[in-house]
Design a protein around this motif. Sequence first.
Motif, PDB file in Angstrom:
ATOM      1  N   ASP A 111     -20.712  24.407  37.366  1.00 34.89           N
ATOM      2  CA  ASP A 111     -21.180  23.312  38.222  1.00 34.89           C
ATOM      3  C   ASP A 111     -22.223  23.815  39.210  1.00 34.89           C
ATOM      4  OD1 ASP A 111     -19.827  24.595  40.282  1.00 34.89           O
ATOM      5  OD2 ASP A 111     -18.238  23.092  40.462  1.00 34.89           O
ATOM      6  N   GLU A 112     -22.631  22.945  40.120  1.00 37.37           N
ATOM      7  CA  GLU A 112     -23.725  23.285  41.027  1.00 37.37           C
ATOM      8  C   GLU A 112     -23.357  24.381  42.024  1.00 37.37           C
ATOM      9  OE1 GLU A 112     -21.331  19.951  42.832  1.00 37.37           O
ATOM     10  OE2 GLU A 112     -22.100  20.485  40.835  1.00 37.37           O
ATOM     11  N   ARG A 113     -22.080  24.686  42.181  1.00 32.30           N
ATOM     12  CA  ARG A 113     -21.645  25.775  43.066  1.00 32.30           C
ATOM     13  C   ARG A 113     -21.491  27.095  42.329  1.00 32.30           C
ATOM     14  NH1 ARG A 113     -17.008  25.895  44.915  1.00 32.30           N
ATOM     15  NH2 ARG A 113     -16.075  24.729  43.209  1.00 32.30           N
ATOM     16  N   GLY A 114     -21.504  27.044  40.976  1.00 34.16           N
ATOM     17  CA  GLY A 114     -21.291  28.246  40.194  1.00 34.16           C
ATOM     18  C   GLY A 114     -19.891  28.385  39.650  1.00 34.16           C
ATOM     19  N   ALA A 115     -19.049  27.355  39.809  1.00 29.23           N
ATOM     20  CA  ALA A 115     -17.705  27.378  39.226  1.00 29.23           C
ATOM     21  C   ALA A 115     -17.825  27.131  37.728  1.00 29.23           C
ATOM     22  CB  ALA A 115     -16.818  26.322  39.875  1.00 29.23           C
ATOM     23  N   LEU A 116     -17.234  27.985  36.922  1.00 29.94           N
ATOM     24  CA  LEU A 116     -17.332  27.874  35.472  1.00 29.94           C
ATOM     25  C   LEU A 116     -16.411  26.761  34.972  1.00 29.94           C
ATOM     26  CD1 LEU A 116     -17.357  31.646  34.419  1.00 29.94           C
ATOM     27  CD2 LEU A 116     -19.278  30.165  35.066  1.00 29.94           C
ATOM     28  N   LEU A 117     -16.988  25.809  34.240  1.00 30.01           N
ATOM     29  CA  LEU A 117     -16.219  24.687  33.707  1.00 30.01           C
ATOM     30  C   LEU A 117     -15.834  24.898  32.250  1.00 30.01           C
ATOM     31  CD1 LEU A 117     -18.218  21.699  35.260  1.00 30.01           C
ATOM     32  CD2 LEU A 117     -16.379  23.075  36.255  1.00 30.01           C
ATOM     33  N   TRP A 118     -16.745  25.477  31.466  1.00 31.07           N
ATOM     34  CA  TRP A 118     -16.458  25.776  30.062  1.00 31.07           C
ATOM     35  C   TRP A 118     -16.995  27.167  29.741  1.00 31.07           C
ATOM     36  CZ3 TRP A 118     -18.231  20.922  31.516  1.00 31.07           C
ATOM     37  CH2 TRP A 118     -17.384  19.847  31.239  1.00 31.07           C
ATOM     38  N   VAL A 119     -16.219  27.953  29.044  1.00 29.89           N
ATOM     39  CA  VAL A 119     -16.651  29.252  28.524  1.00 29.89           C
ATOM     40  C   VAL A 119     -16.246  29.276  27.049  1.00 29.89           C
ATOM     41  CG1 VAL A 119     -16.487  31.758  28.689  1.00 29.89           C
ATOM     42  CG2 VAL A 119     -16.336  30.366  30.765  1.00 29.89           C
ATOM     43  N   GLU A 120     -17.225  29.341  26.143  1.00 26.28           N
ATOM     44  CA  GLU A 120     -16.948  29.263  24.708  1.00 26.28           C
ATOM     45  C   GLU A 120     -17.786  30.293  23.960  1.00 26.28           C
ATOM     46  OE1 GLU A 120     -17.322  25.285  23.236  1.00 26.28           O
ATOM     47  OE2 GLU A 120     -16.037  24.419  24.796  1.00 26.28           O
ATOM     48  N   GLY A 121     -17.340  30.633  22.764  1.00 22.53           N
ATOM     49  CA  GLY A 121     -18.089  31.582  21.950  1.00 22.53           C
ATOM     50  C   GLY A 121     -17.181  32.524  21.188  1.00 22.53           C
ATOM     51  N   ASP A 122     -17.631  33.772  21.019  1.00 24.16           N
ATOM     52  CA  ASP A 122     -16.901  34.758  20.243  1.00 24.16           C
ATOM     53  C   ASP A 122     -15.531  35.042  20.868  1.00 24.16           C
ATOM     54  OD1 ASP A 122     -16.813  36.962  18.198  1.00 24.16           O
ATOM     55  OD2 ASP A 122     -16.577  38.130  20.038  1.00 24.16           O
ATOM     56  N   PRO A 123     -14.445  34.867  20.116  1.00 24.32           N
ATOM     57  CA  PRO A 123     -13.104  35.027  20.701  1.00 24.32           C
ATOM     58  C   PRO A 123     -12.860  36.425  21.261  1.00 24.32           C
ATOM     59  CG  PRO A 123     -12.983  33.916  18.568  1.00 24.32           C
ATOM     60  CD  PRO A 123     -14.385  34.413  18.716  1.00 24.32           C
ATOM     61  N   ARG A 124     -13.339  37.463  20.582  1.00 31.38           N
ATOM     62  CA  ARG A 124     -13.099  38.824  21.074  1.00 31.38           C
ATOM     63  C   ARG A 124     -13.825  39.071  22.390  1.00 31.38           C
ATOM     64  NH1 ARG A 124     -14.759  42.121  15.833  1.00 31.38           N
ATOM     65  NH2 ARG A 124     -16.358  40.490  15.935  1.00 31.38           N
ATOM     66  N   THR A 125     -15.057  38.559  22.479  1.00 30.52           N
ATOM     67  CA  THR A 125     -15.802  38.726  23.724  1.00 30.52           C
ATOM     68  C   THR A 125     -15.136  37.946  24.852  1.00 30.52           C
ATOM     69  OG1 THR A 125     -17.863  39.040  22.508  1.00 30.52           O
ATOM     70  CG2 THR A 125     -18.049  38.408  24.814  1.00 30.52           C
ATOM     71  N   ARG A 126     -14.658  36.746  24.549  1.00 35.87           N
ATOM     72  CA  ARG A 126     -13.963  35.964  25.571  1.00 35.87           C
ATOM     73  C   ARG A 126     -12.742  36.710  26.083  1.00 35.87           C
ATOM     74  NH1 ARG A 126     -12.680  29.856  24.372  1.00 35.87           N
ATOM     75  NH2 ARG A 126     -11.963  30.128  26.506  1.00 35.87           N
ATOM     76  N   SER A 127     -12.015  37.329  25.177  1.00 36.37           N
ATOM     77  CA  SER A 127     -10.809  38.067  25.575  1.00 36.37           C
ATOM     78  C   SER A 127     -11.170  39.244  26.477  1.00 36.37           C
ATOM     79  CB  SER A 127     -10.071  38.549  24.325  1.00 36.37           C
ATOM     80  OG  SER A 127      -8.955  39.323  24.683  1.00 36.37           O
ATOM     81  N   ARG A 128     -12.237  39.963  26.143  1.00 38.18           N
ATOM     82  CA  ARG A 128     -12.631  41.131  26.938  1.00 38.18           C
ATOM     83  C   ARG A 128     -13.213  40.733  28.285  1.00 38.18           C
ATOM     84  NH1 ARG A 128     -16.643  43.523  22.907  1.00 38.18           N
ATOM     85  NH2 ARG A 128     -17.100  45.003  24.574  1.00 38.18           N
ATOM     86  N   ILE A 129     -13.947  39.633  28.288  1.00 35.70           N
ATOM     87  CA  ILE A 129     -14.625  39.256  29.527  1.00 35.70           C
ATOM     88  C   ILE A 129     -13.668  38.621  30.534  1.00 35.70           C
ATOM     89  CG2 ILE A 129     -15.402  36.874  29.111  1.00 35.70           C
ATOM     90  CD1 ILE A 129     -18.241  37.898  29.798  1.00 35.70           C
ATOM     91  N   GLU A 130     -12.483  38.233  30.056  1.00 32.51           N
ATOM     92  CA  GLU A 130     -11.460  37.722  30.978  1.00 32.51           C
ATOM     93  C   GLU A 130     -11.060  38.791  31.993  1.00 32.51           C
ATOM     94  OE1 GLU A 130      -8.188  36.347  28.721  1.00 32.51           O
ATOM     95  OE2 GLU A 130      -9.194  34.522  28.012  1.00 32.51           O
ATOM     96  N   ARG A 131     -11.251  40.067  31.636  1.00 30.73           N
ATOM     97  CA  ARG A 131     -10.850  41.146  32.540  1.00 30.73           C
ATOM     98  C   ARG A 131     -11.641  41.136  33.839  1.00 30.73           C
ATOM     99  NH1 ARG A 131     -11.443  45.623  27.734  1.00 30.73           N
ATOM    100  NH2 ARG A 131      -9.934  44.673  26.275  1.00 30.73           N
ATOM    101  N   ILE A 132     -12.851  40.577  33.812  1.00 31.60           N
ATOM    102  CA  ILE A 132     -13.634  40.480  35.051  1.00 31.60           C
ATOM    103  C   ILE A 132     -13.597  39.054  35.613  1.00 31.60           C
ATOM    104  CG2 ILE A 132     -15.145  42.404  34.466  1.00 31.60           C
ATOM    105  CD1 ILE A 132     -17.293  40.264  33.718  1.00 31.60           C
TER     106      ILE A 132
END
Length: 522
Positions: A111-132
């Motif tokens: 959104d306009e503040r930078g809050a992430l509303l949707w994160v989609e794509g490669d499942p492995r990358t999504r799993s790894r990027i959850e760490r940050i």
Amino acid sequence: MAQRETHPPRPGGEPRASADPPVADVAGAPGGVPAGGRRSPVLRPVVAQSWQRCEAARISRDGKHLPRVQRQADELAGYREGHPLASILPTCRDLLGDVVRELGWVFALGDERGALLWVEGDPRTRSRIERIHFVEGALWSEDAAGTNAPGTALAVGAPVRIRTEEHFNEAVRPWSCAASPIRDPDSGQVIGVLDITGGDAAAGPQALALVRATTRAVEADLARQVALRDLRAHETYGGTRHAPEGAAALVSPGGRVLVAGSELGLTRIAGVTATGDGRGRLPDGRRLLIEPVGVSGYVIVRFVDGSDEPDPLSPLRLSVLGRDTAMVEVDGRTIRLGPRHSEIMVLLARAREGITARSLAEDLSCKELNPTTLRVDMSRLRALVGEELLASRPYLLRRRVRTDAQVVEGLLDEGRLQEALALYAGPLLPRSHAPGIVRLRAALHERLRSALLAGYDVHLLQRWLDTPWGADDTQAWQTLSGLFPVGSPRRAEALERAESRATPREPGSQPQTGPEAATPSS
């Protein structure tokens, strides 16, 4: 933002260089701080300035402080549904979904503040990027997460790409990203941000070009939606008796002047402060009368002089949902009507071209109504709301009327079901037995209910079933149960509720679900 990519060696064993261009040779890192344990990088101006803002805001870069997840799943679902970006998500999926999965990236809409509303794509990358904490519901503004593509794009109002070592927070430096702000075509304001996160190539020029092209496509989608709303506003405005004349205009929610009188001389009206009684004021102090057109935020704005006299064109507001009797707001006054006057006002509000005494009497009573009784009722109503508001032969309200029931109808017309349900305070004059009111009440109630059943939205159905008028809706309980997996406790509970309420449902019946099931206010 994404993991650094490993390139296969060239023939002869020499590592292949990254295809991405080197970081621009400009100003050094603020304070000469090493990035990721390497020697101080030479930062591009947009990155150097971002680092300076982060240092001024005392953002941590030690990698131990991660962006905060502000919204959990239930709260996030409702927020996303009502956000303008929800309408462009299918386009983003169509243009980016296969690409990012093939490349091992993700895309995100914030959104306009930078809050992430949707994160989609490669499942492995999504799993790894959850760490940050790069997850749905987390805040990735620059002042919350340091230099990063979505946050910095919002900060500078332009597309940016941020490579690994350019991130301010060390925890984010394994990743690269490219992002672009998304602007509302009506107001021109930023309403969100589109980001791609992945390996080194996710911050390359091709990735940035992909983000920019997708942004242009979704902004074109938004522009088409605005054009359709403009058309509906024109149609509504064209059917009214009071066209803007002189210093008056039909204005979009973003402040664009769509139609104007000859004396206006403005193409945009922004910064209006409304007072709640149909009046407003511009930042320069000029006073306005604001009259809604439809329910999408379009208004007719009329400039007025400094007189405190009521304006004959200001709207009359009528509240009738979930109430035994109607409440009228006109010229700064609030009037609570009795039961019969409430019924008359609702019927007059629906009859834009007026209604004959005979038709009004038929809508008020199943039995023949004495004409003298009706004339007495109309005379007393004039005394309450003002002689100038009510005409006769036919009976007609001389001012435009805006009822809360009409607002809900308009929202349903536009498919804005969540907002319609939120504004539906209960059945229309639920204690009234006037034939015309019974028809209007049942029609609106059933229309909202049918839309909810057809929408298959767990959260909205549950909100409907939590109301007094929806609690005994057997079909709604059955529909809700089908939205949960077999074996789910919530499915079993919903089926049990449906079975315990398995009685024929009739709109208007008591005490089962329907327009009469509410406990109204007066």
